[in-house]
Scaffold this active site. Structure first.
Site, mmCIF file in Angstrom:
data_model
loop_
_atom_site.group_PDB
_atom_site.id
_atom_site.type_symbol
_atom_site.label_atom_id
_atom_site.label_comp_id
_atom_site.label_asym_id
_atom_site.label_seq_id
_atom_site.Cartn_x
_atom_site.Cartn_y
_atom_site.Cartn_z
ATOM 1 N N VAL A 108 5.304 7.370 14.192
ATOM 2 C CA VAL A 108 5.990 7.020 12.947
ATOM 3 C C VAL A 108 7.418 6.572 13.216
ATOM 4 O O VAL A 108 7.869 5.532 12.719
ATOM 5 C CB VAL A 108 5.976 8.206 11.966
ATOM 6 C CG1 VAL A 108 6.792 7.870 10.710
ATOM 7 C CG2 VAL A 108 4.548 8.572 11.580
ATOM 8 N N GLU A 114 -7.293 14.472 15.971
ATOM 9 C CA GLU A 114 -6.532 14.921 17.129
ATOM 10 C C GLU A 114 -7.457 15.630 18.119
ATOM 11 O O GLU A 114 -8.579 16.026 17.781
ATOM 12 C CB GLU A 114 -5.430 15.887 16.685
ATOM 13 C CG GLU A 114 -4.447 15.313 15.688
ATOM 14 C CD GLU A 114 -3.473 14.336 16.325
ATOM 15 O OE1 GLU A 114 -3.401 14.296 17.574
ATOM 16 O OE2 GLU A 114 -2.802 13.601 15.575
ATOM 17 N N LYS A 117 0.166 19.766 1.682
ATOM 18 C CA LYS A 117 0.353 18.673 0.723
ATOM 19 C C LYS A 117 0.091 19.157 -0.706
ATOM 20 O O LYS A 117 0.783 18.751 -1.648
ATOM 21 C CB LYS A 117 -0.567 17.513 1.087
ATOM 22 C CG LYS A 117 -0.225 16.884 2.439
ATOM 23 C CD LYS A 117 -1.282 15.909 2.904
ATOM 24 C CE LYS A 117 -0.938 15.328 4.270
ATOM 25 N NZ LYS A 117 -1.992 14.446 4.801
ATOM 26 N N GLY A 171 -1.048 7.156 9.739
ATOM 27 C CA GLY A 171 -0.814 6.033 10.647
ATOM 28 C C GLY A 171 0.654 5.673 10.700
ATOM 29 O O GLY A 171 1.412 5.935 9.763
#
Length: 429
Positions: free
Chosen positions: A16, A191, A206, A305
């Site tokens: 990122v 992962e 979240k 992403g």
């Protein structure tokens, strides 16, 4: 336009962070025009300084993140290192030395968002974290600003791309969990250690953030009920299809019917095929919001992403820089409602229960009696038997989690019940 640039420091330069730096460079003129002043990347804190980072001046790279945030001339600190520490200490230090903060750190915001907001308030700085939930999808700002005049009653969403890819693959191909996980890993969606995703930890963080913003109430990660999806089987998908449903790992944040409390939970659930979330495929995310005035809204897009998440980070950078130039601050924490978070036992929903039972007369009557004794109303029943054994599938009307739990415990004590094959909630109706 002001010619003196606004100074930005970047903490972390992985997938990122490197995209944030790239966009800041390649879109520099557009960003300056939108903000009203140029933005300048003046430092990048990393753990491995010798790694080649294309497009980043090596002179900007440092391993001393603390010294970087203490410079005193920074306008914005962008934190994309993740985890609790040292991220928490670095963000607090940034506030103390005059910088606003943009973060993508869902775990930290979910655990310590109230303290971080208080620190931002104390020092008159901004804390923005659009990228912490659902990647590129604009979600936090619509909840916090666009719907600020409305009453949000429910937030229902797919907020983890890895789990959605796995469940979608199981649904569309009939693959088992491990086979679908192996494919997700090979394609880079999972992962090497997928625990945070498949056990629901990522989605729970979240959910805590979304519930706090939607209901103007402090909801911590510990308040979120969490169940993973590792026990979902091909048989569960077959049962779901017979009901006209599919299975998704959902984050669900709800206001109680009387408005006096809220709940936040993450778990697999059957969802009708005609619900908008049922059609969310692959590694995409989508969040369904229900409010009094706006009605039903859906936000959809790539939830992870480098480039998608960096898009959300850059959006926050622009907003914070505009505030900086105007001498203003964006919205801080809104927790005035201070509603209690109800335990999972009080959550009311429908259930799909699959039982292995003896194939003989009277079994259905025994099972129905147990449901009635615990106040759980049955919607439909389906039984198939062969060679003395049978499968009994019961779908309930809405019942509390506690009532269903008592029902299942009593069912296990029946001599005619060989086992409980699966229990799954039915949502989205």
């Amino acid at each position: 336009m002001r010619t003196r640039p606004l100074k930005v420091a970047l903490l972390g330069c992985g997938v990122v962070g490197s995209e944030v730096a790239r966009i800041m460079t390649t879109h520099a003129d557009d960003l300056a025009a939108r903000i009203g002043a140029p933005v300048e990347l003046v430092g990048v804190a990393v753990r491995r300084p010798d790694k080649v980072r294309e497009g980043i001046d090596p002179d900007l790279v440092t391993t001393d993140a603390t010294a970087l945030v203490k410079r005193g001339d920074l306008d914005v600190v962008v934190e994309v290192i993740g985890g609790i520490e040292p991220a928490r200490a670095l963000i607090t230090t940034a506030f103390e030395h005059g910088a606003s903060v943009v973060s993508a750190n869902k775990a930290l915001i979910a655990q310590d968002g109230a303290a971080l907001h208080a620190a931002a308030e104390e020092h008159g700085r901004d804390l923005y974290y659009e990228a912490a939930v659902a990647g590129a999808i604009p979600l936090i700002r619509p909840l916090r600003e666009s719907l600020a005049g409305d009453k949000v009653n429910r937030v229902l969403g797919i907020v983890n791309g890895t789990t959605n890819f796995i469940l979608d693959k199981m649904d569309s191909t009939g693959a088992g969990y491990q086979e679908a996980l192996d494919e997700a890993t090979a394609l880079g969606y999972a992962e090497a250690d997928p625990t945070a995703d498949v056990e629901g930890f990522d989605a729970a963080a979240k959910a805590a953030i979304l519930a706090g913003i939607a209901f103007h109430t402090r909801v911590r990660l510990d308040d979120v009920h969490r169940e993973g999806m590792t026990e979902v089987t091909a048989a569960d998908f077959a049962s779901a299809k017979e009901m006209g449903c599919t299975i998704k790992l959902l984050a669900i944040c709800e206001r109680a019917a009387d408005g006096a409390s809220v709940t936040a939970r993450v778990h697999p659930a059957m969802i009708p095929l005609d619900h908008p979330l049922a059609g969310v495929r692959g590694a995409y995310n989508a969040v369904f919001v229900e409010s009094d005035a706006a009605g039903q809204l859906m936000f959809y897009g790539p939830g992870a992403g480098g480039a998608p998440t960096a898009s959300a980070v850059l959006g926050d950078i622009v907003a914070v820089c505009r505030n900086r130039l105007a001498g203003a601050r964006g919205p801080g924490e809104s927790a005035y409602a201070a509603l209690p978070v109800s335990p999972m036992g009080e959550v009311v929903t429908r259930y799909h229960i699959s039982l292995d039972v003896a194939d003989k007369p009277g079994v259905l009557a025994q099972v129905a009696t147990v449901f009635a004794e615990h106040g759980v109303s049955i919607d439909t029943v389906r039984q198939q038997g062969k060679d003395g054994e049978a499968s009994l599938v019961v779908v309930t009307h809405r019942a509390s989690d506690a009532a269903l739990g008592g029902t299942v415990e009593a069912l296990r004590k029946l001599d005619t019940v060989r086992g409980v094959a699966s229990i799954m909630r039915v949502e989205g109706e």
